[in-house]
Design a protein around this motif. Structure first.
Motif, PDB file in Angstrom:
ATOM      1  N   TYR A  39      12.529 -10.084 -22.985  1.00 48.09           N
ATOM      2  CA  TYR A  39      13.457 -10.808 -23.859  1.00 48.09           C
ATOM      3  C   TYR A  39      14.847 -10.204 -23.794  1.00 48.09           C
ATOM      4  O   TYR A  39      15.851 -10.915 -23.775  1.00 48.09           O
ATOM      5  CB  TYR A  39      12.944 -10.827 -25.304  1.00 48.09           C
ATOM      6  CG  TYR A  39      11.574 -11.434 -25.452  1.00 48.09           C
ATOM      7  CD1 TYR A  39      11.138 -12.461 -24.610  1.00 48.09           C
ATOM      8  CD2 TYR A  39      10.691 -10.978 -26.421  1.00 48.09           C
ATOM      9  CE1 TYR A  39       9.869 -13.015 -24.741  1.00 48.09           C
ATOM     10  CE2 TYR A  39       9.425 -11.530 -26.561  1.00 48.09           C
ATOM     11  CZ  TYR A  39       9.022 -12.538 -25.717  1.00 48.09           C
ATOM     12  OH  TYR A  39       7.765 -13.077 -25.852  1.00 48.09           O
ATOM     13  N   HIS A  40      14.915  -8.884 -23.756  1.00 51.31           N
ATOM     14  CA  HIS A  40      16.192  -8.179 -23.654  1.00 51.31           C
ATOM     15  C   HIS A  40      16.923  -8.611 -22.389  1.00 51.31           C
ATOM     16  O   HIS A  40      18.111  -8.954 -22.420  1.00 51.31           O
ATOM     17  CB  HIS A  40      15.935  -6.668 -23.661  1.00 51.31           C
ATOM     18  CG  HIS A  40      17.164  -5.834 -23.668  1.00 51.31           C
ATOM     19  ND1 HIS A  40      17.835  -5.485 -22.517  1.00 51.31           N
ATOM     20  CD2 HIS A  40      17.851  -5.267 -24.696  1.00 51.31           C
ATOM     21  CE1 HIS A  40      18.875  -4.743 -22.832  1.00 51.31           C
ATOM     22  NE2 HIS A  40      18.906  -4.591 -24.142  1.00 51.31           N
TER      23      HIS A  40
ATOM     24  N   PRO B  94      20.777  -1.123 -26.320  1.00 52.02           N
ATOM     25  CA  PRO B  94      19.615  -0.647 -25.548  1.00 52.02           C
ATOM     26  C   PRO B  94      18.339  -0.814 -26.365  1.00 52.02           C
ATOM     27  O   PRO B  94      18.367  -0.749 -27.597  1.00 52.02           O
ATOM     28  CB  PRO B  94      19.910   0.841 -25.331  1.00 52.02           C
ATOM     29  CG  PRO B  94      21.371   1.002 -25.596  1.00 52.02           C
ATOM     30  CD  PRO B  94      21.755  -0.080 -26.568  1.00 52.02           C
ATOM     31  N   LEU B  95      17.224  -1.030 -25.676  1.00 54.42           N
ATOM     32  CA  LEU B  95      15.943  -1.105 -26.379  1.00 54.42           C
ATOM     33  C   LEU B  95      15.698   0.209 -27.086  1.00 54.42           C
ATOM     34  O   LEU B  95      16.003   1.275 -26.566  1.00 54.42           O
ATOM     35  CB  LEU B  95      14.805  -1.348 -25.393  1.00 54.42           C
ATOM     36  CG  LEU B  95      14.639  -2.755 -24.846  1.00 54.42           C
ATOM     37  CD1 LEU B  95      13.476  -2.783 -23.859  1.00 54.42           C
ATOM     38  CD2 LEU B  95      14.408  -3.764 -25.949  1.00 54.42           C
TER      39      LEU B  95
ATOM     40  N   TYR C 287       8.989  -2.014 -29.762  1.00 54.18           N
ATOM     41  CA  TYR C 287      10.401  -1.874 -29.430  1.00 54.18           C
ATOM     42  C   TYR C 287      11.203  -2.974 -30.093  1.00 54.18           C
ATOM     43  O   TYR C 287      10.721  -4.079 -30.285  1.00 54.18           O
ATOM     44  CB  TYR C 287      10.600  -1.897 -27.911  1.00 54.18           C
ATOM     45  CG  TYR C 287      10.178  -0.601 -27.280  1.00 54.18           C
ATOM     46  CD1 TYR C 287      11.107   0.385 -26.976  1.00 54.18           C
ATOM     47  CD2 TYR C 287       8.837  -0.337 -27.040  1.00 54.18           C
ATOM     48  CE1 TYR C 287      10.708   1.600 -26.438  1.00 54.18           C
ATOM     49  CE2 TYR C 287       8.435   0.876 -26.501  1.00 54.18           C
ATOM     50  CZ  TYR C 287       9.376   1.836 -26.204  1.00 54.18           C
ATOM     51  OH  TYR C 287       8.986   3.033 -25.678  1.00 54.18           O
ATOM     52  N   LYS C 288      12.457  -2.650 -30.422  1.00 60.06           N
ATOM     53  CA  LYS C 288      13.352  -3.599 -31.084  1.00 60.06           C
ATOM     54  C   LYS C 288      14.316  -4.188 -30.057  1.00 60.06           C
ATOM     55  O   LYS C 288      14.911  -3.445 -29.269  1.00 60.06           O
ATOM     56  CB  LYS C 288      14.181  -2.900 -32.162  1.00 60.06           C
ATOM     57  CG  LYS C 288      13.370  -2.362 -33.304  1.00 60.06           C
ATOM     58  CD  LYS C 288      14.275  -1.820 -34.387  1.00 60.06           C
ATOM     59  CE  LYS C 288      14.271  -0.326 -34.393  1.00 60.06           C
ATOM     60  NZ  LYS C 288      15.015   0.266 -35.487  1.00 60.06           N
TER      61      LYS C 288
ATOM     62  N   ILE D 196      10.659  -7.734 -32.476  1.00 58.43           N
ATOM     63  CA  ILE D 196      10.012  -6.424 -32.419  1.00 58.43           C
ATOM     64  C   ILE D 196       8.614  -6.630 -31.860  1.00 58.43           C
ATOM     65  O   ILE D 196       7.886  -7.517 -32.323  1.00 58.43           O
ATOM     66  CB  ILE D 196       9.918  -5.760 -33.807  1.00 58.43           C
ATOM     67  CG1 ILE D 196      11.305  -5.496 -34.381  1.00 58.43           C
ATOM     68  CG2 ILE D 196       9.123  -4.450 -33.736  1.00 58.43           C
ATOM     69  CD1 ILE D 196      11.294  -4.956 -35.805  1.00 58.43           C
ATOM     70  N   GLY D 197       8.249  -5.812 -30.867  1.00 58.71           N
ATOM     71  CA  GLY D 197       6.914  -5.925 -30.307  1.00 58.71           C
ATOM     72  C   GLY D 197       6.727  -4.999 -29.129  1.00 58.71           C
ATOM     73  O   GLY D 197       7.514  -4.073 -28.910  1.00 58.71           O
ATOM     74  N   PRO D 198       5.654  -5.243 -28.345  1.00 59.04           N
ATOM     75  CA  PRO D 198       5.324  -4.371 -27.220  1.00 59.04           C
ATOM     76  C   PRO D 198       6.465  -4.253 -26.201  1.00 59.04           C
ATOM     77  O   PRO D 198       7.253  -5.188 -26.015  1.00 59.04           O
ATOM     78  CB  PRO D 198       4.110  -5.061 -26.594  1.00 59.04           C
ATOM     79  CG  PRO D 198       3.526  -5.884 -27.691  1.00 59.04           C
ATOM     80  CD  PRO D 198       4.691  -6.318 -28.530  1.00 59.04           C
ATOM     81  N   GLN D 199       6.516  -3.111 -25.556  1.00 59.22           N
ATOM     82  CA  GLN D 199       7.627  -2.774 -24.663  1.00 59.22           C
ATOM     83  C   GLN D 199       7.839  -3.800 -23.556  1.00 59.22           C
ATOM     84  O   GLN D 199       8.972  -4.193 -23.281  1.00 59.22           O
ATOM     85  CB  GLN D 199       7.411  -1.384 -24.057  1.00 59.22           C
ATOM     86  CG  GLN D 199       8.570  -0.946 -23.175  1.00 59.22           C
ATOM     87  CD  GLN D 199       8.392   0.457 -22.633  1.00 59.22           C
ATOM     88  OE1 GLN D 199       7.355   1.092 -22.831  1.00 59.22           O
ATOM     89  NE2 GLN D 199       9.402   0.948 -21.960  1.00 59.22           N
TER      90      GLN D 199
END
Length: 102
Positions: free
Chosen positions: A85-86, A98-99, A28-29, A76-79
């Motif tokens: 972080y989001h 949004p993710l 996910y970004k 960018i990485g695992p959900q």
């Protein structure tokens, strides 16, 4: 009396595939958006505080990208990590997209 023998046709089991397909979990970004109220200093400080391994130089590069391009992918990485972080950046006052799956 005549007895008729029933002949059974052999049952053919379908071949089993020996191939195993592995699917990776999607990445996910985490995207920070430009806004009119966060300062460059605040955005850079938040990126260094909450995103692992973000150096001062990298934080300023990303902050400039947010300002001049309207957004920047900061991680960018695992959900599960992306959600953390989001949330941390959003709680710090940054404007977040949004993710989205990478």
């Amino acid at each position: 009396m005549t007895i008729y023998a029933m002949t059974a046709s052999p049952t053919v089991a379908p071949e089993r595939s020996s191939q195993v397909t592995t699917q990776k979990y999607p990445n996910y970004k985490v995207i920070v958006l430009n806004d009119d109220f966060n300062t460059f200093e605040h955005v850079a400080a938040c990126l260094m505080k909450y995103i692992p391994d973000v150096t001062s130089d990298r934080a300023w590069e990303l902050t400039n990208q947010v300002h001049y391009e309207g957004q920047a992918i900061v991680w960018i990485g695992p959900q599960e990590q992306a959600e953390l972080y989001h949330q941390q950046l959003r709680r710090a006052g940054l404007t977040m997209a949004p993710l989205e799956a990478a």
